[in-house]
Design an enzyme around this catalytic site. Structure first.
Site, PDB file in Angstrom:
ATOM      1  N   VAL A 138      25.325 -33.026  85.351  1.00  0.00           N
ATOM      2  CA  VAL A 138      24.884 -32.908  86.746  1.00  0.00           C
ATOM      3  C   VAL A 138      24.202 -31.552  86.890  1.00  0.00           C
ATOM      4  CG1 VAL A 138      25.587 -32.900  89.169  1.00  0.00           C
ATOM      5  CG2 VAL A 138      26.878 -34.246  87.516  1.00  0.00           C
ATOM      6  N   ALA A 139      22.992 -31.570  87.415  1.00  0.00           N
ATOM      7  CA  ALA A 139      22.274 -30.303  87.555  1.00  0.00           C
ATOM      8  C   ALA A 139      22.948 -29.418  88.591  1.00  0.00           C
ATOM      9  CB  ALA A 139      20.836 -30.573  87.956  1.00  0.00           C
TER      10      ALA A 139
ATOM     11  N   GLN B  54      23.433 -32.220  96.529  1.00  0.00           N
ATOM     12  CA  GLN B  54      23.583 -31.879  95.111  1.00  0.00           C
ATOM     13  C   GLN B  54      24.868 -31.086  94.892  1.00  0.00           C
ATOM     14  OE1 GLN B  54      21.578 -33.085  92.818  1.00  0.00           O
ATOM     15  NE2 GLN B  54      22.654 -32.145  91.113  1.00  0.00           N
TER      16      GLN B  54
ATOM     17  N   GLU C 155      19.683 -39.266  79.626  1.00  0.00           N
ATOM     18  CA  GLU C 155      19.871 -40.019  80.868  1.00  0.00           C
ATOM     19  C   GLU C 155      18.866 -41.156  80.907  1.00  0.00           C
ATOM     20  OE1 GLU C 155      19.904 -37.783  84.480  1.00  0.00           O
ATOM     21  OE2 GLU C 155      21.749 -36.730  83.968  1.00  0.00           O
TER      22      GLU C 155
ATOM     23  N   ASP D 150      16.779 -42.288  89.996  1.00  0.00           N
ATOM     24  CA  ASP D 150      17.667 -42.915  89.026  1.00  0.00           C
ATOM     25  C   ASP D 150      17.574 -44.408  89.280  1.00  0.00           C
ATOM     26  OD1 ASP D 150      18.419 -40.401  88.250  1.00  0.00           O
ATOM     27  OD2 ASP D 150      20.346 -40.423  89.297  1.00  0.00           O
TER      28      ASP D 150
ATOM     29  N   HIS E 219      16.071 -33.984  91.660  1.00  0.00           N
ATOM     30  CA  HIS E 219      16.215 -34.875  92.811  1.00  0.00           C
ATOM     31  C   HIS E 219      15.862 -34.169  94.117  1.00  0.00           C
ATOM     32  CE1 HIS E 219      17.716 -38.540  90.924  1.00  0.00           C
ATOM     33  NE2 HIS E 219      18.328 -37.748  90.057  1.00  0.00           N
TER      34      HIS E 219
ATOM     35  N   HIS F 186      17.091 -41.798  84.488  1.00  0.00           N
ATOM     36  CA  HIS F 186      16.412 -40.795  85.325  1.00  0.00           C
ATOM     37  C   HIS F 186      14.915 -40.735  85.006  1.00  0.00           C
ATOM     38  CE1 HIS F 186      16.430 -36.790  87.529  1.00  0.00           C
ATOM     39  NE2 HIS F 186      15.297 -36.718  86.861  1.00  0.00           N
TER      40      HIS F 186
ATOM     41  N   SER G 206      18.181 -29.248  90.392  1.00  0.00           N
ATOM     42  CA  SER G 206      18.036 -30.692  90.231  1.00  0.00           C
ATOM     43  C   SER G 206      16.653 -31.167  90.645  1.00  0.00           C
ATOM     44  CB  SER G 206      19.071 -31.426  91.077  1.00  0.00           C
ATOM     45  OG  SER G 206      18.737 -32.802  91.146  1.00  0.00           O
TER      46      SER G 206
HETATM   47 ZN    ZN Z   1      18.760 -38.385  88.156  1.00  0.00          ZN
END
Ligand code: ZN
Length: 265
Positions: free
Chosen positions: A174-175, A145, A237, A189, A182, A240, A180
């Site tokens: 972007v986190a 990340q 997004e 995604d 993720h 996502h 995030s």
């Molecule tokens: Zn994502």
């Protein structure tokens, strides 16, 4: 008499001057004192303000720390709560968190083992509808990340943005590392084979239209819908998807709310 008058006049003038001087002196002294007092007051107010800010900051940090701990425990736990974990800027995940068991969903892309069967089913059902889509991002470690964030920021710096602009723009899409989804292994995604770009138009593809309509049936939600950026802190997004479990996904979708709103955050 004239002389006297002159003298009197002089005396008068002197007197007035002295009085004026005295008045000015008092005024200066008074102003000086006032300044000292107000400086003290200002200093005290500033100190108080600083303390308040420090307290708020401390409370905020404690809150975040608690959220980090809770998040890590929730995710590691086997109760149903793990699927409702909230990860955003106010609820970061511990940088050392790693899902207990990661399973590959497609070559190079892993997710938390607990969501694999639902995710596979969703992708298979989409394919059975004649749609063509694939996972382009899944579990991302803290380090990954960080790299993603830095790469995106560098990209913007190369476009001649100032560091502040680049940072602000990047953090909208972007986190920040630790914030995030993720990193939980619960987010993916997914993009259309027909249209690979990660922008708003991705949402117009047949694949995304189908996913947005059906993902809740598999326990997923479109995590960052349009016009909810002020709540999620992330731009729209259309690629996502986040696993929250079937019950929550149904309710969130029916009510048209975000995970933050669902959890009352
Ligand atoms: Zn994502």
């Amino acid at each position: 008499m004239i002389k006297f008058d002159i003298d009197r006049h002089k005396i008068k003038t002197l007197g007035a001057g002295a009085a004026a001087g005295l008045a000015a002196g008092i005024l200066i002294t008074f102003l000086g004192a006032y300044c000292v007092i107000s400086e003290d007051r200002l200093a005290a107010a500033a100190k108080e303000e600083q303390l308040t800010q420090e307290n708020e900051q401390l409370a905020e940090e404690l809150k975040k720390e608690r959220a980090v701990q809770e998040n890590t425990e929730t995710l590691a736990g086997d109760e149903d709560g793990w699927q409702l974990i909230l990860v955003n800027e106010d609820h970061p995940l511990d940088s050392s968190y790693e899902p207990e068991k990661l399973t590959e969903i497609s070559p190079g892309y892993e997710v938390d083992n607990r969501i694999v069967s639902d995710l596979r089913q969703m992708l298979d059902d989409g394919a059975a509808e004649g749609l063509s889509m694939y996972v382009t991002s899944a579990y991302r470690s803290y380090e990954q990340q960080t790299q993603t964030f830095n790469a995106s920021m560098q990209n913007r710096l190369n476009q001649k943005m100032t560091p502040l602009e680049a940072y602000q723009e990047t953090s909208m899409s972007v986190a920040l590392p630790g914030t995030s989804e993720h990193a939980t292994g619960l987010a993916v995604d997914i993009i259309s084979t027909e249209y690979a770009a990660l922008d708003d138009r991705q949402g117009d593809t047949e694949e995304q239209k189908w996913l947005m309509e059906h993902c809740w049936e598999y326990g997923f939600i479109l995590r960052y819908p349009p016009e909810k950026s002020d709540i999620t802190g992330i731009i729209y997004e259309p690629w996502h998807y986040r696993y929250v479990g079937k019950d929550a996904a149904k309710e969130i979708t029916e009510q048209g709310i975000t995970l933050e709103e669902y959890l009352g955050q």
